[in-house]
Write an enzyme that holds these catalytic residues in place. Structure first.
Site, mmCIF file in Angstrom:
data_model
loop_
_atom_site.group_PDB
_atom_site.id
_atom_site.type_symbol
_atom_site.label_atom_id
_atom_site.label_comp_id
_atom_site.label_asym_id
_atom_site.label_seq_id
_atom_site.Cartn_x
_atom_site.Cartn_y
_atom_site.Cartn_z
ATOM 1 N N LYS A 22 0.831 -1.216 0.000
ATOM 2 C CA LYS A 22 0.000 0.000 0.000
ATOM 3 C C LYS A 22 0.863 1.262 0.000
ATOM 4 O O LYS A 22 0.663 2.165 -0.810
ATOM 5 C CB LYS A 22 -0.915 -0.024 1.230
ATOM 6 C CG LYS A 22 -1.601 1.298 1.536
ATOM 7 C CD LYS A 22 -2.585 1.157 2.651
ATOM 8 C CE LYS A 22 -2.319 1.762 3.975
ATOM 9 N NZ LYS A 22 -1.635 2.975 4.195
ATOM 10 N N ASN A 23 1.817 1.307 0.917
ATOM 11 C CA ASN A 23 2.552 2.560 1.065
ATOM 12 C C ASN A 23 3.560 2.796 -0.056
ATOM 13 O O ASN A 23 4.023 3.916 -0.237
ATOM 14 C CB ASN A 23 3.210 2.637 2.447
ATOM 15 C CG ASN A 23 2.155 2.850 3.531
ATOM 16 O OD1 ASN A 23 1.021 3.218 3.234
ATOM 17 N ND2 ASN A 23 2.525 2.615 4.782
ATOM 18 N N CYS A 122 -5.454 7.874 8.877
ATOM 19 C CA CYS A 122 -5.903 7.333 10.162
ATOM 20 C C CYS A 122 -5.749 8.360 11.280
ATOM 21 O O CYS A 122 -4.749 9.083 11.337
ATOM 22 C CB CYS A 122 -5.104 6.070 10.499
ATOM 23 S SG CYS A 122 -5.576 4.670 9.488
ATOM 24 N N ARG A 127 0.049 14.070 13.915
ATOM 25 C CA ARG A 127 0.600 13.937 12.558
ATOM 26 C C ARG A 127 0.973 15.282 11.912
ATOM 27 O O ARG A 127 0.409 15.681 10.879
ATOM 28 C CB ARG A 127 -0.355 13.140 11.669
ATOM 29 C CG ARG A 127 -0.736 11.810 12.270
ATOM 30 C CD ARG A 127 -1.465 10.909 11.320
ATOM 31 N NE ARG A 127 -0.567 10.143 10.469
ATOM 32 C CZ ARG A 127 -0.967 9.176 9.630
ATOM 33 N NH1 ARG A 127 -2.243 8.884 9.522
ATOM 34 N NH2 ARG A 127 -0.104 8.531 8.892
ATOM 35 N N ASP A 310 2.674 0.003 12.305
ATOM 36 C CA ASP A 310 1.481 -0.470 11.594
ATOM 37 C C ASP A 310 1.099 -1.909 11.965
ATOM 38 O O ASP A 310 0.046 -2.392 11.542
ATOM 39 C CB ASP A 310 1.688 -0.374 10.069
ATOM 40 C CG ASP A 310 1.595 1.061 9.578
ATOM 41 O OD1 ASP A 310 1.283 1.958 10.384
ATOM 42 O OD2 ASP A 310 1.846 1.302 8.379
ATOM 43 N N ARG A 402 -9.749 0.158 3.225
ATOM 44 C CA ARG A 402 -8.750 1.124 2.739
ATOM 45 C C ARG A 402 -7.416 0.450 2.475
ATOM 46 O O ARG A 402 -6.689 0.854 1.574
ATOM 47 C CB ARG A 402 -8.532 2.236 3.786
ATOM 48 C CG ARG A 402 -9.613 3.288 3.808
ATOM 49 C CD ARG A 402 -9.185 4.452 4.677
ATOM 50 N NE ARG A 402 -7.775 4.732 4.437
ATOM 51 C CZ ARG A 402 -6.897 5.111 5.351
ATOM 52 N NH1 ARG A 402 -7.275 5.298 6.589
ATOM 53 N NH2 ARG A 402 -5.638 5.333 5.040
HETATM 54 C C1 UD1 Z 1 3.681 6.598 6.993
HETATM 55 C C2 UD1 Z 1 2.736 5.505 6.591
HETATM 56 C C3 UD1 Z 1 2.063 4.903 7.815
HETATM 57 C C4 UD1 Z 1 3.092 4.475 8.845
HETATM 58 C C5 UD1 Z 1 4.084 5.583 9.134
HETATM 59 C C6 UD1 Z 1 5.245 5.140 10.019
HETATM 60 C C7 UD1 Z 1 1.997 6.175 4.388
HETATM 61 C C8 UD1 Z 1 0.891 6.690 3.541
HETATM 62 N N1 UD1 Z 1 1.735 6.056 5.703
HETATM 63 O O1 UD1 Z 1 2.912 7.624 7.607
HETATM 64 O O2 UD1 Z 1 1.311 3.773 7.389
HETATM 65 O O3 UD1 Z 1 2.420 4.174 10.056
HETATM 66 O O4 UD1 Z 1 4.648 6.072 7.896
HETATM 67 O O5 UD1 Z 1 5.882 4.037 9.460
HETATM 68 O O6 UD1 Z 1 3.050 5.807 3.905
HETATM 69 N N2 UD1 Z 1 6.337 13.709 12.042
HETATM 70 C C9 UD1 Z 1 6.622 14.999 12.426
HETATM 71 N N3 UD1 Z 1 6.687 15.958 11.461
HETATM 72 C C10 UD1 Z 1 6.490 15.679 10.133
HETATM 73 C C11 UD1 Z 1 6.198 14.367 9.757
HETATM 74 C C12 UD1 Z 1 6.137 13.383 10.727
HETATM 75 O O7 UD1 Z 1 6.802 15.276 13.611
HETATM 76 O O8 UD1 Z 1 6.570 16.610 9.322
HETATM 77 C C13 UD1 Z 1 6.279 12.636 13.062
HETATM 78 C C14 UD1 Z 1 4.918 11.951 13.167
HETATM 79 O O9 UD1 Z 1 4.050 12.658 14.000
HETATM 80 C C15 UD1 Z 1 5.305 10.607 13.708
HETATM 81 C C16 UD1 Z 1 6.676 10.332 13.069
HETATM 82 O O10 UD1 Z 1 7.145 11.603 12.648
HETATM 83 O O11 UD1 Z 1 5.489 10.696 15.090
HETATM 84 C C17 UD1 Z 1 6.640 9.406 11.896
HETATM 85 O O12 UD1 Z 1 5.669 9.844 10.952
HETATM 86 P P1 UD1 Z 1 5.823 9.553 9.405
HETATM 87 O O13 UD1 Z 1 6.911 8.556 9.197
HETATM 88 O O14 UD1 Z 1 5.900 10.841 8.673
HETATM 89 O O15 UD1 Z 1 4.442 8.855 9.070
HETATM 90 P P2 UD1 Z 1 3.542 9.075 7.783
HETATM 91 O O16 UD1 Z 1 4.402 9.359 6.602
HETATM 92 O O17 UD1 Z 1 2.426 9.996 8.120
#
Ligand code: UD1
Length: 422
Positions: A22-23, A122, A127, A310, A402
């Protein structure tokens, strides 16, 4: 709105095949817009998030043709961006998933400006997207947020060093996308090392980009002026596979999960083995044999190659019947324990303190009416339902659709007793 009725007590046995990741799909589908010609994406997962992404692409003038799953063959999509027009994606579509924010990196790279409504996904924590913004700003863009829309604009995008303050998959991917067609070299430090970051880099490099170091914590991207369309097959979905592995262990089953890259599942396999489950590797398949009540374990979610957040919720469900107390620390998403309140309805004994769940194993779960609060919570409740006595009625299963392809069909094929009802 449909519900799932799961009748517990069946032992899962047989073979089940994981679909495309998916990702990876949700990063590579937007990446196809960086090319001038059509790309063919193979091994697409047959899931709702991919359909929503297709709708987003079509709303931007992109031609999308799909060949649905056919016998043993996975769906594939032909994405032709030649009709792409600059537009703001609709709020309704952008909010339906997290990965809509990758259009920021892509449209910024192609047009020097992008406007994308705040993404959805989710509800598992706050986030933030500050690291995405930090990256775009380093490349010369001005980023503002107005009326719920993220706006990025750059007269020229110029490669630059970007140090990520937190390891973020989304920020790593978004900066890679923007940097691919920027002038000069971008260096992302403290980058995410997830295999889907590597999958994206492989797609981009095949299309003519210059991305080096994906899979390590330093990624170098030297911008190119254009990319060509290519054919790319997505890597398997490790979380779908992990879910079937945990379900096999939880039902004392004997299941072979096919089409996996065992290396990507090492953290899950190791943790299952600690619980007393047998996990055997055989080429691109993993055989999982459950051996009764799990031993209690400590789980700490971490960026890859650590235990994936996940798969945390599914593991929590499994450990709820352990022969002792397990400690689960969720270090990635502070709000990822919403499934616990639902699991409690089934007789579990779990206490959440901040980012830690203390799971005191109970002897049995009993079926109850529960709600899938998010994608992996839904998967956790299905696993709990398979273990429980009697019927579990899971509502809001759209969350499960999803991210899991033909979940009911696949689970039934290995002996689960469950039905989707309107
Ligand atoms: C992606 C995946 C999700 C998975 C997650 C962690 C997709 C569509 N989703 O989510 O399934 O659970 O990686 O493996 O690929 N953070 C910040 N600032 C930012 C961005 C992130 O503080 O600008 C923090 C988040 O709050 C979280 C951590 O970084 O605590 C990791 O988040 P991130 O790896 O960015 O997750 P997603 O990309 O949203």
């Amino acid at each position: 709105m449909s519900k799932l009725i799961v009748t517990g007590g069946q032992r899962l046995a047989g073979r089940v095949r994981a679909g495309g990741r998916k990702n990876s799909a949700l990063a590579i589908l937007p990446a196809t817009l960086l090319s001038d010609g059509p790309s063919v994406i193979e091994n697409l997962p047959d899931i709702q998030d991919v359909q929503v992404y297709f709708d987003i692409l079509r709303s931007l003038g992109v031609r999308v043709e799909t060949r649905p799953a056919n016998g043993g063959e996975a769906p594939r999509g032909v994405i032709d961006p030649s009709g792409l027009v600059w537009r703001v994606p609709s709020d309704e579509l952008a909010k339906r998933l997290r990965a809509s924010y990758y259009l920021l990196g892509v449209l910024l790279a192609r047009y020097g400006r992008a406007e994308v409504p705040f993404p959805g996904g989710c509800d598992i924590g706050s986030r933030p997207i500050d690291q995405h913004i930090k990256g775009f700003t380093a490349l010369g863009a001005k980023v503002t947020v107005e009326h719920g829309v993220i706006k990025a604009e750059a007269r020229r995008l110029v490669g630059a060093p970007v140090y990520l303050d937190v390891v973020s998959v989304g920020a790593t991917i978004n900066i890679m996308l923007a940097a691919t067609r920027a002038e000069g070299t971008t260096v992302i430090e403290n980058a995410a090392k997830e295999p889907h970051v590597v999958d994206l880099a492989n797609y981009l490099n095949a299309a003519g980009a210059q991305v080096k170091g994906a899979g390590t914590d330093i990624i170098k991207i030297t911008g190119v002026t254009g990319l060509k369309g290519v054919t790319h097959s997505l890597i398997p979905d490790e979380i779908e596979a992990a879910t079937y592995m945990i379900a096999a262990a939880a039902t004392c089953g004997d299941v072979i999960v096919e089409n996996v890259i065992p290396k990507h599942l090492e953290a899950v396999s190791a943790k299952l083995q600690e619980t007393g489950t047998t996990v055997e590797e055989n080429g691109d398949a993993l055989r999982v044999v459950g051996n009764g009540r799990p031993r209690p374990v400590t789980v700490k979610t971490l960026p890859y190659p650590g235990f994936p957040t996940d798969a945390q919720q599914q593991m929590t469900a499994f450990l709820s019947v352990a022969s002792g107390t397990s400690i689960i620390s969720e270090t990635i998403f502070e709000g990822r324990f919403k499934h616990v309140d639902e699991l409690k309805r089934m007789g579990t004994n779990i206490t959440v303190e901040g980012r830690t769940a203390i799971v005191q194993g109970v002897e049995k779960l009993t079926g109850a009416a529960v709600r899938a609060t998010d994608l992996r919570a839904g998967a956790a409740l299905v696993i709990a339902g398979l273990m429980a006595r009697g019927e579990t009625e899971i509502s809001e299963i759209e969350h499960i659709d999803r991210g899991y392809e033909r979940a009911v069909e696949k689970l039934k094929s290995i002996g689960a007793s469950l039905e989707r009802v309107p």
